[in-house]
Design a protein around this motif. Structure first.
Motif, PDB file in Angstrom:
ATOM      1  N   THR A 156       8.124  12.491  -6.452  1.00 52.76           N
ATOM      2  CA  THR A 156       8.210  11.044  -6.662  1.00 52.76           C
ATOM      3  C   THR A 156       9.573  10.519  -6.232  1.00 52.76           C
ATOM      4  O   THR A 156       9.673   9.466  -5.592  1.00 52.76           O
ATOM      5  CB  THR A 156       7.951  10.702  -8.144  1.00 52.76           C
ATOM      6  OG1 THR A 156       6.659  11.195  -8.518  1.00 52.76           O
ATOM      7  CG2 THR A 156       8.002   9.201  -8.377  1.00 52.76           C
ATOM      8  N   LEU A 216       1.744   8.200 -13.111  1.00 54.66           N
ATOM      9  CA  LEU A 216       0.839   8.504 -11.998  1.00 54.66           C
ATOM     10  C   LEU A 216       0.445   9.972 -11.950  1.00 54.66           C
ATOM     11  O   LEU A 216      -0.226  10.387 -11.005  1.00 54.66           O
ATOM     12  CB  LEU A 216       1.506   8.093 -10.677  1.00 54.66           C
ATOM     13  CG  LEU A 216       1.907   6.614 -10.567  1.00 54.66           C
ATOM     14  CD1 LEU A 216       2.696   6.369  -9.279  1.00 54.66           C
ATOM     15  CD2 LEU A 216       0.671   5.721 -10.611  1.00 54.66           C
ATOM     16  N   GLU A 266      -9.848   0.219  -8.700  1.00 53.45           N
ATOM     17  CA  GLU A 266      -9.250  -0.526  -9.806  1.00 53.45           C
ATOM     18  C   GLU A 266     -10.192  -1.633 -10.283  1.00 53.45           C
ATOM     19  O   GLU A 266     -10.291  -1.905 -11.487  1.00 53.45           O
ATOM     20  CB  GLU A 266      -7.906  -1.108  -9.364  1.00 53.45           C
ATOM     21  CG  GLU A 266      -7.017  -1.547 -10.506  1.00 53.45           C
ATOM     22  CD  GLU A 266      -5.572  -1.797 -10.099  1.00 53.45           C
ATOM     23  OE1 GLU A 266      -4.816  -2.295 -10.950  1.00 53.45           O
ATOM     24  OE2 GLU A 266      -5.208  -1.505  -8.931  1.00 53.45           O
ATOM     25  N   ALA A 278      -8.199   1.817  -3.120  1.00 53.41           N
ATOM     26  CA  ALA A 278      -7.516   1.677  -4.400  1.00 53.41           C
ATOM     27  C   ALA A 278      -7.932   0.391  -5.097  1.00 53.41           C
ATOM     28  O   ALA A 278      -8.144   0.369  -6.323  1.00 53.41           O
ATOM     29  CB  ALA A 278      -5.998   1.713  -4.201  1.00 53.41           C
ATOM     30  N   GLN A 313       1.771   4.509  -1.649  1.00 52.91           N
ATOM     31  CA  GLN A 313       1.023   3.306  -2.000  1.00 52.91           C
ATOM     32  C   GLN A 313       0.803   3.234  -3.506  1.00 52.91           C
ATOM     33  O   GLN A 313       0.903   2.163  -4.111  1.00 52.91           O
ATOM     34  CB  GLN A 313      -0.314   3.280  -1.261  1.00 52.91           C
ATOM     35  CG  GLN A 313      -0.176   2.939   0.207  1.00 52.91           C
ATOM     36  CD  GLN A 313      -1.427   2.302   0.785  1.00 52.91           C
ATOM     37  OE1 GLN A 313      -2.354   1.939   0.073  1.00 52.91           O
ATOM     38  NE2 GLN A 313      -1.443   2.172   2.093  1.00 52.91           N
ATOM     39  N   ARG A 314       0.525   4.353  -4.135  1.00 52.59           N
ATOM     40  CA  ARG A 314       0.351   4.364  -5.593  1.00 52.59           C
ATOM     41  C   ARG A 314       1.644   3.972  -6.299  1.00 52.59           C
ATOM     42  O   ARG A 314       1.628   3.224  -7.293  1.00 52.59           O
ATOM     43  CB  ARG A 314      -0.102   5.743  -6.056  1.00 52.59           C
ATOM     44  CG  ARG A 314      -1.509   6.118  -5.629  1.00 52.59           C
ATOM     45  CD  ARG A 314      -1.864   7.498  -6.123  1.00 52.59           C
ATOM     46  NE  ARG A 314      -1.891   7.547  -7.588  1.00 52.59           N
ATOM     47  CZ  ARG A 314      -1.874   8.673  -8.288  1.00 52.59           C
ATOM     48  NH1 ARG A 314      -1.817   9.850  -7.677  1.00 52.59           N
ATOM     49  NH2 ARG A 314      -1.911   8.635  -9.610  1.00 52.59           N
ATOM     50  N   PRO A 366      -0.657   7.944   0.781  1.00 52.62           N
ATOM     51  CA  PRO A 366      -1.360   7.635  -0.473  1.00 52.62           C
ATOM     52  C   PRO A 366      -0.476   7.606  -1.704  1.00 52.62           C
ATOM     53  O   PRO A 366      -0.615   6.722  -2.557  1.00 52.62           O
ATOM     54  CB  PRO A 366      -2.425   8.737  -0.561  1.00 52.62           C
ATOM     55  CG  PRO A 366      -2.012   9.782   0.418  1.00 52.62           C
ATOM     56  CD  PRO A 366      -1.259   9.080   1.481  1.00 52.62           C
ATOM     57  N   ARG A 367       0.451   8.566  -1.836  1.00 50.82           N
ATOM     58  CA  ARG A 367       1.294   8.576  -3.036  1.00 50.82           C
ATOM     59  C   ARG A 367       2.281   7.424  -3.024  1.00 50.82           C
ATOM     60  O   ARG A 367       2.587   6.853  -4.073  1.00 50.82           O
ATOM     61  CB  ARG A 367       2.016   9.910  -3.159  1.00 50.82           C
ATOM     62  CG  ARG A 367       1.083  11.058  -3.494  1.00 50.82           C
ATOM     63  CD  ARG A 367       1.812  12.352  -3.720  1.00 50.82           C
ATOM     64  NE  ARG A 367       0.883  13.425  -4.076  1.00 50.82           N
ATOM     65  CZ  ARG A 367       1.252  14.665  -4.309  1.00 50.82           C
ATOM     66  NH1 ARG A 367       2.536  15.015  -4.228  1.00 50.82           N
ATOM     67  NH2 ARG A 367       0.344  15.591  -4.626  1.00 50.82           N
ATOM     68  N   ARG A 391       2.193   0.191  -5.896  1.00 53.03           N
ATOM     69  CA  ARG A 391       1.280  -0.562  -6.749  1.00 53.03           C
ATOM     70  C   ARG A 391       1.750  -0.549  -8.198  1.00 53.03           C
ATOM     71  O   ARG A 391       1.694  -1.561  -8.899  1.00 53.03           O
ATOM     72  CB  ARG A 391      -0.134   0.015  -6.648  1.00 53.03           C
ATOM     73  CG  ARG A 391      -0.824  -0.235  -5.340  1.00 53.03           C
ATOM     74  CD  ARG A 391      -2.149   0.519  -5.266  1.00 53.03           C
ATOM     75  NE  ARG A 391      -3.175  -0.109  -6.091  1.00 53.03           N
ATOM     76  CZ  ARG A 391      -4.007  -1.048  -5.665  1.00 53.03           C
ATOM     77  NH1 ARG A 391      -3.936  -1.482  -4.419  1.00 53.03           N
ATOM     78  NH2 ARG A 391      -4.931  -1.550  -6.464  1.00 53.03           N
ATOM     79  N   GLU A 392       2.226   0.591  -8.646  1.00 52.63           N
ATOM     80  CA  GLU A 392       2.696   0.697 -10.024  1.00 52.63           C
ATOM     81  C   GLU A 392       3.946  -0.150 -10.243  1.00 52.63           C
ATOM     82  O   GLU A 392       4.071  -0.845 -11.270  1.00 52.63           O
ATOM     83  CB  GLU A 392       2.977   2.158 -10.359  1.00 52.63           C
ATOM     84  CG  GLU A 392       3.469   2.393 -11.786  1.00 52.63           C
ATOM     85  CD  GLU A 392       2.415   2.113 -12.845  1.00 52.63           C
ATOM     86  OE1 GLU A 392       2.791   1.953 -14.017  1.00 52.63           O
ATOM     87  OE2 GLU A 392       1.216   2.040 -12.501  1.00 52.63           O
TER      88      GLU A 392
END
Length: 213
Positions: free
Chosen positions: A53, A46, A118, A114, A25-26, A22-23, A29-30
């Protein structure tokens, strides 16, 4: 200028596991939406731990999904990261092993969730979105498996026409897309009509995936 990204087939279990986090993927995306960033700026955007990170960025880089690069405007020892532009393809369900299938399912579940969240936020913010509406389309087609494959490749080609490299128009902004195609159940068949329409810009009224999950 548009440049079609190079195709990459991702079938290695470890690479798929790296994406089904999940992290990560975030983070991807960013980077895709906002462009290159440092681990510190990503963590702030995030609300993540900077050390974690950095670790996730290194894992994504190990599997070729992000890369670090030298930014001539960087301050001191800043390390900048960007998403690697690729046409990512995952094994079709009919070719997934018992190990790979649940990983791809989880990857897709996270990505869908997600996207929906969004989309929900975008619906409530359209009044402040400078007039960018959110078009949608829903319909049914009647095709053979081979024709569906051709349909998908035509869609990807269309998507790539709008993936720009270099300076962007002043009014350009990142827009999420999602493509879905699945067999209709017997009770859900219709006459093939399409009820797609431009969506109203009013909040509360009511798009693929891309080649990414």
């Amino acid at each position: 200028m548009t440049v079609s990204p190079e195709r990459r087939d991702v079938s290695e279990l470890e690479a798929l596991k790296a994406l089904a986090h999940p992290r990560r993927q975030r983070i991807l995306r960013e980077l895709e939406a906002s462009g290159p960033a440092t681990s510190a700026s990503l963590a702030r955007a995030l609300t993540l731990n900077t050390g974690a990170t950095s670790y996730h960025l290194r894992e994504l880089a190990r599997h070729g999904f992000v890369e670090d690069f030298v930014d001539p405007h960087a301050h001191g020892r800043e390390r900048w990261w960007r998403a690697v532009r690729r046409d990512l393809r995952f094994p079709p369900r009919s070719e997934q092993s018992e190990e790979i299938r649940p990983v791809v399912d989880e990857l897709n579940r996270l990505a869908f969730a997600a996207d929906l969240e969004e989309y929900r936020r975008a619906q409530t913010a359209t009044e402040a979105d400078e007039g960018m509406d959110m078009p949608y389309s829903r319909g049914t087609i009647h095709v053979t498996p081979a024709e569906l494959g051709e349909f998908f490749e035509e869609y990807i080609a269309l998507l790539n026409r709008y993936k720009r490299a270099g300076p962007l128009p002043a009014e350009a902004r990142p827009v999420r897309t999602r493509f879905l195609a699945f067999p209709a159940s017997a009770g859900g068949r219709d006459d093939g009509g399409d009820d797609g329409a431009p969506e109203s810009a009013d909040p509360g009224t009511g798009d693929p995936g891309t080649d990414r999950p």
